[in-house]
Design a protein around this motif. Structure first.
Motif, PDB file in Angstrom:
ATOM      1  N   GLY A  37      -9.547  -7.984 -24.689  1.00 19.49           N
ATOM      2  CA  GLY A  37     -10.057  -7.378 -23.474  1.00 19.49           C
ATOM      3  C   GLY A  37      -9.063  -6.496 -22.762  1.00 19.49           C
ATOM      4  N   TYR A  38      -7.826  -6.482 -23.215  1.00 18.48           N
ATOM      5  CA  TYR A  38      -6.759  -5.663 -22.649  1.00 18.48           C
ATOM      6  C   TYR A  38      -6.651  -5.833 -21.130  1.00 18.48           C
ATOM      7  N   PRO A  39      -6.300  -7.026 -20.657  1.00 18.08           N
ATOM      8  CA  PRO A  39      -6.125  -7.212 -19.205  1.00 18.08           C
ATOM      9  C   PRO A  39      -4.864  -6.505 -18.733  1.00 18.08           C
ATOM     10  N   ILE A  40      -4.802  -6.264 -17.447  1.00 20.05           N
ATOM     11  CA  ILE A  40      -3.621  -5.617 -16.888  1.00 20.05           C
ATOM     12  C   ILE A  40      -2.681  -6.682 -16.329  1.00 20.05           C
ATOM     13  N   PHE A  41      -1.401  -6.315 -16.227  1.00 19.43           N
ATOM     14  CA  PHE A  41      -0.410  -7.195 -15.619  1.00 19.43           C
ATOM     15  C   PHE A  41      -0.500  -7.077 -14.099  1.00 19.43           C
ATOM     16  N   GLU A  42      -0.201  -8.174 -13.426  1.00 16.79           N
ATOM     17  CA  GLU A  42      -0.145  -8.135 -11.961  1.00 16.79           C
ATOM     18  C   GLU A  42       1.123  -7.405 -11.531  1.00 16.79           C
ATOM     19  N   ASN A  43       0.945  -6.336 -10.766  1.00 17.13           N
ATOM     20  CA  ASN A  43       2.075  -5.489 -10.376  1.00 17.13           C
ATOM     21  C   ASN A  43       2.871  -6.157  -9.259  1.00 17.13           C
ATOM     22  N   PRO A  44       4.171  -6.404  -9.470  1.00 21.21           N
ATOM     23  CA  PRO A  44       4.965  -7.060  -8.420  1.00 21.21           C
ATOM     24  C   PRO A  44       5.508  -6.097  -7.375  1.00 21.21           C
ATOM     25  N   TYR A  45       5.341  -4.778  -7.592  1.00 19.00           N
ATOM     26  CA  TYR A  45       5.900  -3.806  -6.665  1.00 19.00           C
ATOM     27  C   TYR A  45       4.924  -3.553  -5.511  1.00 19.00           C
ATOM     28  N   PRO A  46       5.444  -3.242  -4.335  1.00 15.27           N
ATOM     29  CA  PRO A  46       4.566  -2.953  -3.182  1.00 15.27           C
ATOM     30  C   PRO A  46       4.065  -1.513  -3.245  1.00 15.27           C
ATOM     31  N   LEU A  47       3.142  -1.248  -4.140  1.00 13.40           N
ATOM     32  CA  LEU A  47       2.637   0.103  -4.354  1.00 13.40           C
ATOM     33  C   LEU A  47       1.291   0.344  -3.684  1.00 13.40           C
ATOM     34  N   THR A  48       0.772  -0.656  -2.960  1.00 13.02           N
ATOM     35  CA  THR A  48      -0.576  -0.533  -2.413  1.00 13.02           C
ATOM     36  C   THR A  48      -0.592  -0.193  -0.933  1.00 13.02           C
ATOM     37  N   ILE A  49       0.545   0.177  -0.363  1.00 12.91           N
ATOM     38  CA  ILE A  49       0.536   0.543   1.053  1.00 12.91           C
ATOM     39  C   ILE A  49      -0.155   1.884   1.269  1.00 12.91           C
ATOM     40  N   HIS A  50      -0.440   2.594   0.209  1.00 12.17           N
ATOM     41  CA  HIS A  50      -1.008   3.934   0.314  1.00 12.17           C
ATOM     42  C   HIS A  50      -2.455   3.968  -0.151  1.00 12.17           C
ATOM     43  N   GLU A  51      -3.160   2.838  -0.157  1.00 13.40           N
ATOM     44  CA  GLU A  51      -4.538   2.838  -0.635  1.00 13.40           C
ATOM     45  C   GLU A  51      -5.345   3.949   0.019  1.00 13.40           C
ATOM     46  N   SER A  52      -5.013   4.256   1.241  1.00 12.89           N
ATOM     47  CA  SER A  52      -5.519   5.435   1.927  1.00 12.89           C
ATOM     48  C   SER A  52      -4.410   5.874   2.879  1.00 12.89           C
ATOM     49  N   PRO A  53      -4.511   7.067   3.478  1.00 12.97           N
ATOM     50  CA  PRO A  53      -3.433   7.526   4.362  1.00 12.97           C
ATOM     51  C   PRO A  53      -3.123   6.533   5.469  1.00 12.97           C
ATOM     52  N   VAL A  54      -1.835   6.324   5.717  1.00 13.40           N
ATOM     53  CA  VAL A  54      -1.379   5.395   6.745  1.00 13.40           C
ATOM     54  C   VAL A  54      -1.442   6.089   8.099  1.00 13.40           C
ATOM     55  N   THR A  55      -2.084   5.459   9.058  1.00 14.15           N
ATOM     56  CA  THR A  55      -2.256   6.038  10.384  1.00 14.15           C
ATOM     57  C   THR A  55      -1.306   5.461  11.421  1.00 14.15           C
ATOM     58  N   CYS A  56      -0.842   4.246  11.238  1.00 19.33           N
ATOM     59  CA  CYS A  56       0.092   3.643  12.184  1.00 19.33           C
ATOM     60  C   CYS A  56       0.924   2.602  11.458  1.00 19.33           C
ATOM     61  N   CYS A  57       2.057   2.289  12.046  1.00 26.75           N
ATOM     62  CA  CYS A  57       2.985   1.368  11.394  1.00 26.75           C
ATOM     63  C   CYS A  57       3.783   0.643  12.471  1.00 26.75           C
ATOM     64  N   GLU A  58       3.983  -0.652  12.281  1.00 18.92           N
ATOM     65  CA  GLU A  58       4.805  -1.452  13.178  1.00 18.92           C
ATOM     66  C   GLU A  58       5.760  -2.306  12.351  1.00 18.92           C
ATOM     67  N   TYR A  59       6.960  -2.527  12.896  1.00 12.90           N
ATOM     68  CA  TYR A  59       8.034  -3.174  12.164  1.00 12.90           C
ATOM     69  C   TYR A  59       8.563  -4.324  13.027  1.00 12.90           C
ATOM     70  N   PHE A  60       8.562  -5.521  12.477  1.00 10.17           N
ATOM     71  CA  PHE A  60       8.983  -6.715  13.215  1.00 10.17           C
ATOM     72  C   PHE A  60      10.100  -7.403  12.429  1.00 10.17           C
ATOM     73  N   ALA A  61      11.268  -7.470  13.023  1.00 14.50           N
ATOM     74  CA  ALA A  61      12.398  -8.172  12.412  1.00 14.50           C
ATOM     75  C   ALA A  61      12.620  -9.501  13.106  1.00 14.50           C
ATOM     76  N   ASP A  62      13.172 -10.445  12.365  1.00 20.07           N
ATOM     77  CA  ASP A  62      13.472 -11.780  12.872  1.00 20.07           C
ATOM     78  C   ASP A  62      12.201 -12.474  13.361  1.00 20.07           C
ATOM     79  N   CYS A  63      11.207 -12.551  12.480  1.00 17.86           N
ATOM     80  CA  CYS A  63       9.939 -13.190  12.806  1.00 17.86           C
ATOM     81  C   CYS A  63      10.069 -14.715  12.704  1.00 17.86           C
ATOM     82  N   PRO A  64       9.128 -15.452  13.295  1.00 18.98           N
ATOM     83  CA  PRO A  64       9.159 -16.923  13.140  1.00 18.98           C
ATOM     84  C   PRO A  64       9.109 -17.328  11.669  1.00 18.98           C
ATOM     85  N   ALA A  65       9.897 -18.320  11.317  1.00 20.65           N
ATOM     86  CA  ALA A  65      10.036 -18.710   9.911  1.00 20.65           C
ATOM     87  C   ALA A  65       8.736 -19.262   9.339  1.00 20.65           C
ATOM     88  N   GLU A  66       7.944 -19.968  10.150  1.00 21.69           N
ATOM     89  CA  GLU A  66       6.716 -20.555   9.623  1.00 21.69           C
ATOM     90  C   GLU A  66       5.611 -19.522   9.430  1.00 21.69           C
TER      91      GLU A  66
END
Length: 1095
Positions: free
Chosen positions: A369-398
């Motif tokens: 059936g020729y399955p595909i491998f699960e891609n470990p790279y973060p290549l899906t942030i562009h599924e469509s054009p990005v309109t906004c972005c927020e960045y949070f450092a030092d988030c709660p561990a849980e």
């Protein structure tokens, strides 16, 4: 002797120069050293790029090292992206920016050759963590079309547009005098030029035979030793690619008409086989021939000339079976992954890597059936054009495990069970003790949460906001989305509280969605909806009674007997609800009426929609904020602002921007109509005025009941949502406008630009901190709004929230971008929050968590300033003491440009303001003195995408979208820059090259095995001579021998340095031997001449 530090000298100069712009508001105010002891200095800051994530934008070529297991992708903008195992990524850039047309690995050598569209080739050193160019060669008279580097060879074949082939020594990057001219390769009887060289490869079993493919359809088998053509193969259609059979007896050509021709090497008259796997009008641009024991397999990638209704596909012909695999995007290139790097060995590929225009797919050829491998790279942030972005450092561990657990359920099934085959490289040694989260909003109504650990990026969780709305829209409903030309579900802005896990989303169709995080799956029978009518009227509002700066508390509707019957608060509305206008009280999107099944993760709590008003669509939302401790969400646009209690599902406040000002303030510029006194449109109906008996009030939407009020109509509630309107007490509509209001005034109306929830002292006479809302406008005003919250528990769900405007705090030049609050010691006072609890958990567990609510900051003493309000606009920054509201510090950030993004961030145990200007400068200012600490000209604004997505975070981190598909992370921390070399991953790891295939006894005896070639004897300067100097120019790269010695580090660096030392020693020994031989020759000549003289 004391060490001289130029940075401290500059700090003194900047502090002296900033004293003129950073002045106290009134005499006697303590200076910065008397108030707060600041620790941040300029030496704590340095700006540099760290890593790039995402899919390579506009990919153009690809190569793979089968021994190192590293994949390289080139782009049309001259970028190189290298991928190894998960977390091993690297970005490089050619200075010219020309498109990368081809890549060639020096297999297991830690080097890569790139050919560019500007007719230059470059040798990259991958043995260091930041790859660098060792050599470059720029062709002047011919254009490069194809390159080929045989395995374990130092001679690179370069085909040109003129049909010639030049040979380059990879070690020295010098041209050989050996040239294959096109007129010698083709038959003498041919009257036309064969076109550019489109393929070069050597025979797998005979390195002395070179196969050359010309665009016109002619293929030539060239004998390198005899310098003539052995065979010529002619076909009428243009050639796109050629592939050898590993035994060297056959090869396959793909043609532009969709045919594959198979040729026997010794039968050039006609093809042995002609097949058309996809039919006519399909362009087969790449073909790979391989063998499984005795069965031949062919891989071909195709794209139809008539792309309408057809998709790019990959065909696998394995024996008698044929499988066609359709792709989502056009195919750029593909290659097979084999265990052996030797072309004369059995080519049994276990996977095929397919590079698409917007994706990277790896297909498992070893499973049915020729399955595909699960891609470990973060290549899906562009599924469509990005309109906004927020960045949070030092988030709660849980938070990270919680998002990962719900995000893992979103993964599709059917992946290959094998491990990801691109597994080269090693992770960096540096560690990062804090997790980071990136949230991106897309055009296609999605949110993507990404986790950052050190320099790795992993997609955690995705949210589809369009699931809340009806997707099927007929022609009659289509005009409802006229306010946007793009996707009506596109994300406009977002607000997220990591501690409480509350998420608020604003879309381009003037809608707001409030999400709660839950670990349990629920089915929502009716989606809670609150429709808001916001309209800006310039002259229909009478001024309240003057009474100083403090305006009276805006009355709110009273509480009902139970939480289920809490009343939605009335809303200002100056438009009518009649059907005379073309559209009125109609939202842009229709919320789904059927039950909504919500998986564990973020679940819809409330949907807020702005409605059409008298034929005019609602204005898009420009600012958004949420506070979990208060249970409030506030949003604003060019008409004004609205405050919603998402716990009671009621509207608390709906006011125009001008109504927030005190009548005594100089910022009240709009004229007023001489109308009789009435309730302001922004005020809310008082439950104690007796105007509306309790039985005429609508119930909360949580009751799920439908209720219509009397004919005079105060509020209307539909099933599952409420429409709130407010009329004047005299039962008259208020839609008149003053004739003095011009169109220019309407166009320059003041919009809301930012919000900040805090606990402060909103009035000068206050001595106790209270919950507040700071409102920033596009005209530079900062307005304080006091909040009166009922006690917690059941009373919070029954009693209303009081709101009162306290007038203007201060005014700055330009629109307000960010606001924050510091205590008297300069410590940042973050907004209060409620610890996360599962909304679907038991009541006991909820109450247990609610008791852990953070306490309020300590109250101030009478007559003493205990807080500093930090305010930053597009032009300047100010620090104001609270509650005296006196300006303590002021700094003009820019005069010729404007600030695009500003954030108050924590850095090295202190706080500062980080700014990104439109002229490309990144600056930081100390707090509270606003002393300049960093000013670097980094990135001029060339695209609004950068302005829309640039964001700062704590601990010296920042990012932006450098292309539609890639996130560029940068740091402005000196500590991070110093440790960057250790944090980066290593691309090259010492690996032994596999042994060459066994020739076998009989093949070795009778000469049937692979025949090697001493290319040095053919292409060296001794045999072939020197090439013309005008043909190409050699350019030494910055990553030459000296640069590589300085940049290499770690175990790999030690090995590289040892190898370099051996090479240098060998070179020196060689030079010494040559000098000795020259001296001996000179002595012998001298002896001979002396002997002749004596005779």
């Amino acid at each position: 002797m004391k060490k001289f530090n130029i940075r401290k000298v500059l700090d003194g100069l900047t502090a002296a120069s900033s004293s003129s712009s950073s002045a106290t508001a009134q005499p006697g105010t303590p200076r910065e050293n008397d108030v707060v002891q600041e620790t941040l200095q300029s030496e704590h800051f340095q700006l540099c790029k760290t890593v790039r994530h995402g899919f390579p934008y506009q990919p153009s070529s690809m190569a793979f090292d089968p021994v190192q297991k590293i994949l390289a992708i080139g782009t049309q903008t001259g970028a190189l992206r290298l991928f190894g195992r998960a977390g091993v990524e690297c970005y490089c850039q050619h200075e010219s920016g020309a498109a990368v047309i081809q890549l060639q690995f020096l297999i297991n050598e830690g080097a890569l050759v790139s050919a560019l569209a500007d007719d230059s080739i470059h040798l990259w050193n991958l043995r260091q963590k930041i790859p660098a160019i060792l050599h470059s060669l720029k062709f002047n008279r011919e254009r490069i079309t194809y390159c080929h580097l045989p395995f374990q060879s130092k001679w690179l074949y370069i085909g040109t547009e003129r049909g010639n082939i030049h040979i380059v020594n990879v070690e020295s990057f010098t041209l050989s005098g050996y040239v294959i001219m096109w007129n010698k390769a083709i038959e003498l009887s041919t009257k036309t030029h064969p076109g550019p060289v489109v393929h070069i490869s050597d025979n797998p079993m005979d390195e002395g035979k070179l196969l050359i493919g010309f665009e016109c359809g002619v293929v030539v088998l060239w004998d390198l030793k005899s310098k003539k053509a052995d065979y010529r193969y002619n076909y009428d259609e243009a050639i796109h690619s050629v592939a050898w059979h590993h035994e060297g007896k056959q090869f396959v050509c793909s043609h532009s008409d969709g045919t594959l021709t198979t040729w026997n090497v010794r039968a050039p008259a006609k093809p042995a086989q002609i097949i058309t796997p996809h039919g006519r009008n399909w362009c087969i641009y790449t073909v790979v021939l391989f063998i499984y024991t005795t069965r031949i397999g062919i891989l071909s990638g195709s794209l139809s000339y008539d792309t309408v209704g057809r998709r790019a596909c990959l065909t696998v012909m394995h024996g008698k079976s044929t499988a066609v695999l359709e792709m989502d995007y056009p195919i750029v290139d593909f290659l097979t992954l084999c265990e052996t790097p030797y072309p004369n060995d059995f080519q049994e590929p276990y996977a095929v890597v397919v590079l698409l225009e917007k994706d990277l797919v790896v297909i498992d050829l070893g499973q049915i059936g020729y399955p595909i491998f699960e891609n470990p790279y973060p290549l899906t942030i562009h599924e469509s054009p990005v309109t906004c972005c927020e960045y949070f450092a030092d988030c709660p561990a849980e938070l990270i495990p919680a998002l990962y657990s719900v995000g893992s359920r979103q993964k599709r099934q059917g992946y290959s069970k094998k491990e990801w085959p691109i597994s080269g490289g090693n992770w960096g040694q540096g560690t990062q003790s804090y997790p980071e989260i990136i949230i991106t909003g897309l055009v296609n109504h999605k949110f993507i949460n990404s986790l950052v650990i050190s320099l790795m990026l992993q997609v955690l969780y995705k949210i589809k906001t369009a699931k809340v709305f009806e997707r099927t829209r007929g022609k009659e409903d289509k005009p409802s989305t006229d306010i946007v030309e793009e996707d009506p579900f596109a994300i406009q802005t977002l607000c997220w509280c990591p501690e409480s896990r509350m998420l608020c989303v604003a879309g381009v169709s003037a809608h707001v969605i409030v999400y709660r995080f839950s670990k349990q799956e629920v089915t929502t029978e009716v989606v809670q909806l609150l429709e808001v009518r916001m309209q800006c009227e310039f002259s229909d509002v009478d001024s309240p009674d003057p009474g100083g700066e403090q305006t009276p508390t805006l009355p709110t509707s009273g509480a009902s007997s139970s939480p289920q019957e809490s009343e939605p608060h009335a809303q200002s509305s100056t438009g009518s609800n009649s059907s005379n206008g073309p559209r009125d009280n109609i939202p842009c999107l229709q919320v789904r009426s059927s039950p909504l099944k919500q998986s564990p993760g973020y679940q819809v709590e409330l949907v807020i929609q702005l409605v059409w008003v008298s034929g005019e669509p609602p204005q898009q939302i420009t600012s958004l904020a949420i506070n979990s401790s208060y249970g409030l969400v506030v949003f604003g646009n060019s008409n004004g602002l609205a405050v919603v209690d998402y716990l009671q599902k009621t509207l608390l406040l709906n006011m125009g921007t001008l109504e927030l000002y005190s009548p005594s303030e100089p910022y009240q510029r709009q004229p007023r109509s001489p109308r009789k006194a009435r309730q302001p449109s922004g005020a809310l109906c008082d439950s104690n005025d007796g105007s509306n008996p309790p039985e005429d009030r609508c119930k909360s939407p949580t009751s799920g009941k439908t209720y219509n009020s009397d004919d005079e109509g105060k509020q209307v509630l539909r099933e599952g949502h409420c429409i709130v309107e407010s009329y004047a007490k005299d039962n008259s509509f208020t839609r008149s406008r003053s004739s003095s209001v011009t169109s220019i005034d309407r166009e320059s109306r003041e919009a809301i630009s930012s919000f900040h929830f805090c606990e402060s002292l909103p009035r000068k006479t206050d001595s106790l901190v209270t919950p507040c809302l700071m409102v920033g406008t596009t005209q530079g005003s900062v307005i304080m709004v006091a909040l009166s919250l009922p006690p917690g528990g059941d009373q919070r769900m029954q009693q209303p929230v009081g709101i009162s405007s306290c007038g203007t705090l201060v005014r700055l030049k330009g629109g307000i971008l960010t606001m924050a609050l510091l205590d008297s010691t300069g410590t940042l006072l973050p907004p209060s929050y409620e610890p996360w609890y599962d909304p679907n958990a038991s009541d006991e567990e909820k109450e247990k968590i609610r008791r852990r609510r953070p306490g309020s900051p300590p109250s101030s003493q009478e007559g003493q300033d205990s807080q500093f309000a930090v305010l930053c606009s597009e032009k300047q920054a100010k620090v104001v003491a609270m509650p005296s509201q006196t300006r303590v510090y002021k700094h003009n950030i820019t005069e010729t440009s404007f600030v695009l993004r500003a954030d108050v961030v924590q850095m090295a145990g202190a706080n500062c303001i980080a700014c990104f200007c439109a002229n490309g400068h990144i600056m930081t200012l100390s707090l509270p003195s606003l002393r300049p600490l960093l000013d670097v000209n980094y990135l001029p604004l060339t695209d609004m995408r950068i302005a829309r997505t640039f964001c700062f975070s704590n601990l010296g981190q920042a990012l932006y979208l450098t292309s539609p598909t890639e996130i560029q992370r940068i740091t402005y921390s000196q500590e991070t820059c110093d440790n960057l070399q250790e944090m980066l991953s290593e691309l090259f790891t010492p690996v032994e090259t596999p042994e060459a295939p066994n020739r076998g006894f009989f093949k070795g005896l009778f000469g049937g095995g692979a025949q090697s070639l001493d290319r040095e004897d053919l292409f060296g300067e001794t045999a072939a001579g020197k090439a013309s100097r005008s043909l190409a120019q050699h350019i030494p790269g910055p990553g030459s021998m000296e640069g590589m010695k300085g940049a290499a580090s770690g175990v790999v660096g030690d090995l590289a340095r040892a190898r370099i030392a051996l090479d240098e020693r060998g070179q020196k020994l060689g030079e010494l031997e040559e000098r000795t031989a020259a001296m001996m020759a000179s002595a012998e000549s001298f002896s001979k001449h002396a002997h002749d003289v004596c005779i």
